[in-house]
Design an enzyme around this catalytic site. Structure first.
Site, PDB file in Angstrom:
ATOM      1  N   HIS A  74      20.447  73.862  40.818  1.00 59.97           N
ATOM      2  CA  HIS A  74      19.668  73.527  42.022  1.00 59.97           C
ATOM      3  C   HIS A  74      18.203  73.904  41.931  1.00 59.97           C
ATOM      4  CE1 HIS A  74      23.904  74.313  43.158  1.00 59.97           C
ATOM      5  NE2 HIS A  74      23.757  73.094  43.610  1.00 59.97           N
ATOM      6  N   GLU A 126      18.413  74.237  46.750  1.00 57.14           N
ATOM      7  CA  GLU A 126      17.410  73.338  46.164  1.00 57.14           C
ATOM      8  C   GLU A 126      16.146  73.320  47.027  1.00 57.14           C
ATOM      9  OE1 GLU A 126      18.736  69.318  45.138  1.00 57.14           O
ATOM     10  OE2 GLU A 126      16.686  68.631  45.468  1.00 57.14           O
ATOM     11  N   THR A 164      17.455  66.092  46.507  1.00 54.94           N
ATOM     12  CA  THR A 164      18.027  65.028  45.664  1.00 54.94           C
ATOM     13  C   THR A 164      19.374  64.494  46.148  1.00 54.94           C
ATOM     14  OG1 THR A 164      19.057  66.733  44.307  1.00 54.94           O
ATOM     15  CG2 THR A 164      16.937  65.862  43.540  1.00 54.94           C
ATOM     16  N   SER A 222      28.710  71.782  49.192  1.00 55.74           N
ATOM     17  CA  SER A 222      28.163  70.734  48.327  1.00 55.74           C
ATOM     18  C   SER A 222      27.550  69.639  49.187  1.00 55.74           C
ATOM     19  CB  SER A 222      29.282  70.161  47.443  1.00 55.74           C
ATOM     20  OG  SER A 222      28.890  68.918  46.918  1.00 55.74           O
ATOM     21  N   SER A 223      26.233  69.537  49.134  1.00 57.22           N
ATOM     22  CA  SER A 223      25.522  68.572  49.984  1.00 57.22           C
ATOM     23  C   SER A 223      25.972  67.142  49.700  1.00 57.22           C
ATOM     24  CB  SER A 223      24.016  68.715  49.739  1.00 57.22           C
ATOM     25  OG  SER A 223      23.315  67.707  50.389  1.00 57.22           O
ATOM     26  N   ASN A 224      25.990  66.762  48.414  1.00 56.46           N
ATOM     27  CA  ASN A 224      26.306  65.355  48.128  1.00 56.46           C
ATOM     28  C   ASN A 224      27.745  65.010  48.510  1.00 56.46           C
ATOM     29  OD1 ASN A 224      27.997  64.799  45.444  1.00 56.46           O
ATOM     30  ND2 ASN A 224      26.894  66.721  45.192  1.00 56.46           N
ATOM     31  N   SER A 266      29.699  67.638  41.823  1.00 54.36           N
ATOM     32  CA  SER A 266      30.020  68.928  41.182  1.00 54.36           C
ATOM     33  C   SER A 266      31.530  69.163  41.074  1.00 54.36           C
ATOM     34  CB  SER A 266      29.355  70.067  41.966  1.00 54.36           C
ATOM     35  OG  SER A 266      29.490  69.881  43.345  1.00 54.36           O
TER      36      SER A 266
HETATM   37  S1  SF4 Z   1      23.388  65.567  41.923  1.00 53.63           S
HETATM   38 FE1  SF4 Z   1      23.464  65.948  39.723  1.00 53.63          FE
HETATM   39  S2  SF4 Z   1      22.018  64.495  38.757  1.00 53.63           S
HETATM   40 FE2  SF4 Z   1      21.593  64.599  40.977  1.00 53.63          FE
HETATM   41  S3  SF4 Z   1      19.973  66.117  41.106  1.00 53.63           S
HETATM   42 FE3  SF4 Z   1      21.903  67.194  41.488  1.00 53.63          FE
HETATM   43  S4  SF4 Z   1      22.542  67.944  39.497  1.00 53.63           S
HETATM   44 FE4  SF4 Z   1      20.939  66.413  39.134  1.00 53.63          FE
END
Ligand code: SF4
Length: 314
Positions: A74, A126, A164, A222-224, A266
């Site tokens: 991050h 991040e 990101t 986990s954000s994503n 992740s």
């Molecule tokens: S999700 Fe993965 S590729 Fe995207 S910025 Fe984070 S670590 Fe990098």
């Protein structure tokens, strides 16, 4: 019941590189290898590395002087590097190159005298790292309402950058609002939301069209992964974030004909495999994949590791 898997899903190039960095560090230097923060936001990955000898700490100041520390994917603020140097720590930086890209933008905009509007989530590692590049010139914006409330010294000297792993659509709306309020606002040449976040959100969007229920494997921090749940729900599917198959609630499965599965950037694939087996044991007869794009992104390991590997002949 039918099982439909999103593709792409799971590990991105940045996570792959960060996990491999810790594994190589353990092989090359022996244990303990200290890691500042969770190397990636996944409990399973962290526990597996702990078993091998990684020691996770919250701050670099907790690492004994002279020891080795790995910085997580991050990213970290420059002050963290400075603290580590002061303590004589040996450092390996596993910051994802796509996070580094955002740090470079922050430094550039700061040097050019812009107020930096960082779109992201308060408290996320991040965001802390990126803000640390120019703390006096950076303001955090999380919503369109934050943009409405934003006041700056010079409205013609605004630059925006983003975390990101945000929602592509929501971030687009925030940027549009920002440009409406500050027509001279400038941004990065290419989007800061990374390819992996974008691709996984697009894939789950398509997946949700065919599913009654979408299960997302990922940790709560986990954000994503959280964004994948939101996107699936926005597309009309019931959706839940789970660490693993043991968290599936039977009540979610009532009347479900097609269950979709995806995983955050992740989350390791073995957790997806166990979830698929869980449904097969319950009579799922058809398991297929819905692929929206092929990914072939790979990042080189950090220079310190590459040098050591070359020296050791591996
Ligand atoms: S999700 Fe993965 S590729 Fe995207 S910025 Fe984070 S670590 Fe990098």
């Amino acid at each position: 019941m039918r099982v439909l898997l999103a593709a792409p899903r799971g590990y991105c190039a940045g996570v792959d590189r960060a996990v491999e960095t810790v594994e190589h560090a353990l092989d090359l230097y022996g244990k303990p290898v200290y890691v500042r923060k969770e190397i990636v936001h996944n409990k399973h990955v962290v526990h597996e590395l702990e078993k091998r000898g990684a020691v996770f700490v919250d701050q670099e100041t907790e690492v004994p002087e002279g020891e080795m520390v790995v910085f997580s994917a991050h990213g970290v603020a420059p002050s963290v590097h400075a603290n580590a140097a002061q303590r004589g720590l040996r450092t390996i930086d596993a910051t994802c190159p796509l996070v580094t890209k955002v740090h470079v933008e922050a430094r550039k905009f700061a040097a050019e005298g812009y107020t930096i509007v960082l779109i992201g989530h308060e408290g996320h590692e991040e965001v802390e790292g990126t803000t640390g590049e120019a703390p006096d010139q950076t303001v955090l914006v999380q919503t369109e309402a934050d943009v409405d409330d934003l006041e700056v010294d010079d409205p013609d000297r605004i630059a925006y950058i983003t975390q990101t792993t945000l929602s592509v659509e929501e971030t687009g709306s925030i940027i549009a609002r920002l440009k409406e309020k500050f027509p001279n606002a400038v941004g990065p040449k290419t989007d800061d939301i990374c390819y992996a976040t974008t691709n996984r959100q697009h894939a789950v969007k398509e997946l949700a069209k065919h599913c009654d229920l979408v299960l997302v494997i990922g940790s709560t921090n986990s954000s994503n992964s959280n964004r994948l749940v939101e996107v699936a729900r926005e597309r009309g599917a019931d959706s839940h974030l789970i660490d693993n198959h043991m968290q599936v609630d039977d009540a979610w499965l009532e009347g479900v004909e097609t269950v979709g599965i995806t995983s955050g950037a992740s989350a390791p694939e073995e957790l997806v495999e166990k979830l698929v087996s869980f449904f097969e044991e319950r009579g799922a007869t058809e398991v297929s994949e819905l692929r929206t794009i092929n990914e072939d992104v790979r990042f080189m390991l950090p220079g310190e590791i590459r040098k050591e590997l070359a020296a050791s002949g591996t």
